[in-house]
Design a protein around this motif. Structure first.
Motif, PDB file in Angstrom:
ATOM      1  N   ARG A   4      73.129  34.675 -58.120  1.00 46.71           N
ATOM      2  CA  ARG A   4      71.685  34.847 -57.508  1.00 46.71           C
ATOM      3  C   ARG A   4      71.738  35.963 -56.222  1.00 46.71           C
ATOM      4  O   ARG A   4      71.078  36.802 -56.324  1.00 46.71           O
ATOM      5  CB  ARG A   4      71.268  33.669 -57.092  1.00 46.71           C
ATOM      6  CG  ARG A   4      69.775  33.559 -56.669  1.00 46.71           C
ATOM      7  CD  ARG A   4      69.253  32.192 -56.394  1.00 46.71           C
ATOM      8  NE  ARG A   4      67.813  32.455 -56.144  1.00 46.71           N
ATOM      9  CZ  ARG A   4      67.025  31.348 -55.690  1.00 46.71           C
ATOM     10  NH1 ARG A   4      67.662  30.113 -55.792  1.00 46.71           N
ATOM     11  NH2 ARG A   4      65.816  31.516 -55.380  1.00 46.71           N
ATOM     12  N   LEU A   5      72.782  35.740 -55.453  1.00 46.46           N
ATOM     13  CA  LEU A   5      72.868  36.702 -54.426  1.00 46.46           C
ATOM     14  C   LEU A   5      73.121  38.177 -54.951  1.00 46.46           C
ATOM     15  O   LEU A   5      72.510  39.132 -54.166  1.00 46.46           O
ATOM     16  CB  LEU A   5      74.047  36.336 -53.534  1.00 46.46           C
ATOM     17  CG  LEU A   5      74.173  37.143 -52.244  1.00 46.46           C
ATOM     18  CD1 LEU A   5      73.137  37.376 -51.152  1.00 46.46           C
ATOM     19  CD2 LEU A   5      75.357  36.374 -51.294  1.00 46.46           C
ATOM     20  N   LEU A  64      60.228  51.147 -44.277  1.00 50.47           N
ATOM     21  CA  LEU A  64      61.621  50.740 -44.860  1.00 50.47           C
ATOM     22  C   LEU A  64      61.920  49.259 -44.410  1.00 50.47           C
ATOM     23  O   LEU A  64      62.534  48.916 -45.237  1.00 50.47           O
ATOM     24  CB  LEU A  64      62.627  51.912 -44.424  1.00 50.47           C
ATOM     25  CG  LEU A  64      62.526  53.226 -44.906  1.00 50.47           C
ATOM     26  CD1 LEU A  64      63.428  54.318 -44.412  1.00 50.47           C
ATOM     27  CD2 LEU A  64      62.485  53.185 -46.583  1.00 50.47           C
ATOM     28  N   LEU A  65      61.988  49.028 -43.259  1.00 46.68           N
ATOM     29  CA  LEU A  65      62.178  47.682 -42.903  1.00 46.68           C
ATOM     30  C   LEU A  65      61.441  46.537 -43.646  1.00 46.68           C
ATOM     31  O   LEU A  65      62.152  45.779 -44.143  1.00 46.68           O
ATOM     32  CB  LEU A  65      62.040  47.515 -41.423  1.00 46.68           C
ATOM     33  CG  LEU A  65      63.051  48.129 -40.390  1.00 46.68           C
ATOM     34  CD1 LEU A  65      62.772  48.033 -38.769  1.00 46.68           C
ATOM     35  CD2 LEU A  65      64.577  47.776 -40.641  1.00 46.68           C
ATOM     36  N   PHE A  66      60.174  47.070 -43.673  1.00 50.26           N
ATOM     37  CA  PHE A  66      59.303  46.055 -44.613  1.00 50.26           C
ATOM     38  C   PHE A  66      59.796  45.875 -45.942  1.00 50.26           C
ATOM     39  O   PHE A  66      59.960  44.791 -46.642  1.00 50.26           O
ATOM     40  CB  PHE A  66      57.777  46.423 -44.423  1.00 50.26           C
ATOM     41  CG  PHE A  66      56.843  45.786 -45.661  1.00 50.26           C
ATOM     42  CD1 PHE A  66      56.563  44.252 -45.023  1.00 50.26           C
ATOM     43  CD2 PHE A  66      56.716  46.250 -46.672  1.00 50.26           C
ATOM     44  CE1 PHE A  66      55.698  43.491 -46.154  1.00 50.26           C
ATOM     45  CE2 PHE A  66      55.828  45.376 -47.492  1.00 50.26           C
ATOM     46  CZ  PHE A  66      55.463  44.376 -47.259  1.00 50.26           C
ATOM     47  N   LEU A  67      60.213  47.023 -46.795  1.00 46.47           N
ATOM     48  CA  LEU A  67      60.453  47.046 -48.111  1.00 46.47           C
ATOM     49  C   LEU A  67      61.950  46.396 -48.269  1.00 46.47           C
ATOM     50  O   LEU A  67      62.299  45.754 -49.264  1.00 46.47           O
ATOM     51  CB  LEU A  67      60.744  48.468 -48.476  1.00 46.47           C
ATOM     52  CG  LEU A  67      59.424  49.209 -48.670  1.00 46.47           C
ATOM     53  CD1 LEU A  67      59.815  50.714 -49.257  1.00 46.47           C
ATOM     54  CD2 LEU A  67      58.458  48.402 -49.926  1.00 46.47           C
ATOM     55  N   LEU A  68      62.737  46.567 -47.098  1.00 44.36           N
ATOM     56  CA  LEU A  68      64.018  45.877 -47.257  1.00 44.36           C
ATOM     57  C   LEU A  68      64.097  44.177 -47.395  1.00 44.36           C
ATOM     58  O   LEU A  68      64.546  43.565 -48.223  1.00 44.36           O
ATOM     59  CB  LEU A  68      64.861  46.311 -46.016  1.00 44.36           C
ATOM     60  CG  LEU A  68      66.273  45.567 -45.859  1.00 44.36           C
ATOM     61  CD1 LEU A  68      67.267  45.735 -47.190  1.00 44.36           C
ATOM     62  CD2 LEU A  68      66.981  46.255 -44.664  1.00 44.36           C
ATOM     63  N   VAL A  69      63.267  43.824 -46.188  1.00 42.35           N
ATOM     64  CA  VAL A  69      62.722  42.425 -46.432  1.00 42.35           C
ATOM     65  C   VAL A  69      62.150  42.140 -47.456  1.00 42.35           C
ATOM     66  O   VAL A  69      62.617  40.944 -48.032  1.00 42.35           O
ATOM     67  CB  VAL A  69      62.031  41.952 -45.033  1.00 42.35           C
ATOM     68  CG1 VAL A  69      61.573  40.505 -44.986  1.00 42.35           C
ATOM     69  CG2 VAL A  69      62.758  42.430 -43.756  1.00 42.35           C
ATOM     70  N   PHE A  70      61.156  42.742 -47.887  1.00 48.59           N
ATOM     71  CA  PHE A  70      60.493  42.308 -49.310  1.00 48.59           C
ATOM     72  C   PHE A  70      61.414  42.196 -50.586  1.00 48.59           C
ATOM     73  O   PHE A  70      61.497  41.403 -51.336  1.00 48.59           O
ATOM     74  CB  PHE A  70      59.326  43.365 -49.444  1.00 48.59           C
ATOM     75  CG  PHE A  70      58.454  43.196 -50.656  1.00 48.59           C
ATOM     76  CD1 PHE A  70      57.630  42.057 -50.721  1.00 48.59           C
ATOM     77  CD2 PHE A  70      58.704  43.754 -51.927  1.00 48.59           C
ATOM     78  CE1 PHE A  70      56.777  41.819 -51.992  1.00 48.59           C
ATOM     79  CE2 PHE A  70      57.985  43.665 -53.001  1.00 48.59           C
ATOM     80  CZ  PHE A  70      57.095  42.777 -53.176  1.00 48.59           C
ATOM     81  N   GLY A  71      62.266  43.171 -50.482  1.00 48.84           N
ATOM     82  CA  GLY A  71      63.382  43.416 -51.681  1.00 48.84           C
ATOM     83  C   GLY A  71      64.140  42.150 -51.558  1.00 48.84           C
ATOM     84  O   GLY A  71      64.360  41.618 -52.538  1.00 48.84           O
ATOM     85  N   LEU A  72      64.532  41.545 -50.394  1.00 50.58           N
ATOM     86  CA  LEU A  72      65.599  40.643 -50.305  1.00 50.58           C
ATOM     87  C   LEU A  72      64.894  39.401 -50.695  1.00 50.58           C
ATOM     88  O   LEU A  72      65.408  38.592 -51.569  1.00 50.58           O
ATOM     89  CB  LEU A  72      66.077  40.496 -48.899  1.00 50.58           C
ATOM     90  CG  LEU A  72      67.238  41.636 -48.486  1.00 50.58           C
ATOM     91  CD1 LEU A  72      67.449  41.559 -47.167  1.00 50.58           C
ATOM     92  CD2 LEU A  72      68.380  41.591 -49.379  1.00 50.58           C
ATOM     93  N   LEU A  73      63.679  39.218 -50.038  1.00 53.97           N
ATOM     94  CA  LEU A  73      62.707  37.827 -50.435  1.00 53.97           C
ATOM     95  C   LEU A  73      62.451  37.926 -52.031  1.00 53.97           C
ATOM     96  O   LEU A  73      62.636  36.807 -52.656  1.00 53.97           O
ATOM     97  CB  LEU A  73      61.825  37.576 -49.636  1.00 53.97           C
ATOM     98  CG  LEU A  73      61.994  37.409 -48.086  1.00 53.97           C
ATOM     99  CD1 LEU A  73      61.105  37.312 -47.125  1.00 53.97           C
ATOM    100  CD2 LEU A  73      62.998  36.098 -47.844  1.00 53.97           C
ATOM    101  N   GLY A  74      61.830  39.004 -52.412  1.00 54.12           N
ATOM    102  CA  GLY A  74      61.412  39.203 -53.746  1.00 54.12           C
ATOM    103  C   GLY A  74      62.586  39.034 -54.699  1.00 54.12           C
ATOM    104  O   GLY A  74      62.561  38.248 -55.859  1.00 54.12           O
TER     105      GLY A  74
END
Length: 358
Positions: A4-5, A64-74
């Motif tokens: 999963r990770l 980019l920071l938002f996309l990084l967080v969104f990519g990790l959570l999503g």
């Protein structure tokens, strides 16, 4: 790292990589053509490349920071949803390892790869459960069948020990018959085990020749019982063990002779070659048999109607051995009652490639 990770990092990394590619495209095809300094024109002020970078840079960093967080959570959420079927399959594997073969995954949803894997695993568990149950029944029946001749032998020996004067030819003959039955049963169990393990060398054999050999071997028994034996068929090559296939044909023909009409019976053995298979058919005259009774004939130690121990009555493993040998050769066994009485048994084996025949 867990799967999963790994999937989460893969999703986030792909999203960031796509974002940087987009920024690179903006630089290559847009910003590099803008002058570095601002330009005052008649129409007004035109910002330069440096002005655009200063104005656009903080926004890009935030996005980019938002996309990084969104990519990790999503990615974490999507990976969890995707791996739910795998978790159920893992749970079923643990239960099977602990001996619970009756558990089934029964995965719902679309027919994707996970659904196919779950259905295949359920089918494997079903076959494994049936095989284990069959082995348990076989072990119990084998123990019972082996115990019977040993108990009879012990009784006869006790009679001989208690009254040595009564040791006569009849007692010795009965003891010899019981011992012979125990030997036959042990040899049948060994053949059955060998067929199950598939521990035999494969070679091209002619089923028609094996049928003739089996008929010649059992001819004295057929003559004593008044059964006419007929063999027909062309050259029928098959790939397998000569000894095991001869045992298969001998068992079928032996059953056809023993379980026949009291007199003027017939046992026929035929072989045939088809496009993708070869067949061996053994049929005999006899009494009318119910279909539900015929379906039990391949069960070990079941001798059908009035199939009792006696003169060449066997040990109840004849058709069970035939079925295992056929399966070991990637073949099938079909048993059906003849309309006029008796049985028709058909063994279908894969055809031998032409190169192997040559």
């Amino acid at each position: 790292m867990s799967a999963r990770l790994k999937l989460t990092l893969s999703y986030a990394g792909f999203l960031m990589f796509a974002s940087f590619l987009l920024l690179a495209a903006v630089w290559l095809f847009l910003l590099r053509y803008v002058p570095a300094q601002a330009v005052n024109t008649i129409g007004g002020f035109v910002p330069g490349r440096d002005d655009l970078i200063r104005a656009f840079g903080p926004v890009v960093t935030g996005v980019l920071l938002f996309l990084l967080v969104f990519g990790l959570l999503g990615g974490w959420f999507l990976a969890g949803r995707m791996l739910v079927p795998l978790a159920r399959i893992t749970e079923a594997t643990r239960r099977a390892a602990n001996g619970s073969l009756s558990y089934r995954i029964e995965l719902e949803g679309r027919n994707d790869e996970f659904r196919e894997l779950a259905d295949s695993f359920d089918a494997m568990l079903a076959r494994l459960e049936a095989h284990v149950d069959e082995q348990r029944r076989f072990a119990a029946n084998a123990s019972h069948e082996l115990r019977t001749p040993l108990a009879i032998t012990q009784t006869l020996l006790e009679v001989a020990r208690d009254d040595p004067d009564r040791v006569d030819a009849q007692l010795v003959e009965r003891l010899s018959a019981v011992n012979a039955r125990a030997i036959d049963l042990t040899e049948a169990l060994l053949v059955l085990s060998r067929a199950d393990q598939r521990s035999f060398a494969r070679e091209v054999v002619d089923l028609s020749l094996l049928a003739e050999e089996a008929a010649e071997t059992l001819l004295p028994l057929a003559e004593r019982r008044g059964v006419a034996v007929e063999t027909t068929g062309e050259i029928t090559p098959a790939l397998g063990s000569t000894a095991l296939l001869l045992q298969l044909i001998t068992n079928l023909l032996h059953n056809a002779i023993v379980h026949n009409l009291p007199e003027h019976g017939t046992a026929r053995v035929g072989t045939a070659v088809h496009a993708d298979s070869v067949t061996l058919t053994v049929e005999n005259t006899g009494e009318q048999l119910a279909p539900h009774l015929v379906a039990t004939f391949t069960e070990p130690f079941l001798r059908g109607t009035e199939r009792i121990r006696g003169d060449h009555g066997g040990v109840g493993l004849g058709l069970a051995i035939v079925k295992r040998i056929a399966q070991a050769h990637d073949g099938t066994l079909t048993i059906e009652a003849r309309p006029g009485g008796g049985l028709r048994v058909t063994v279908r084996l894969p055809a031998v490639p032409t190169d192997a025949v040559r």
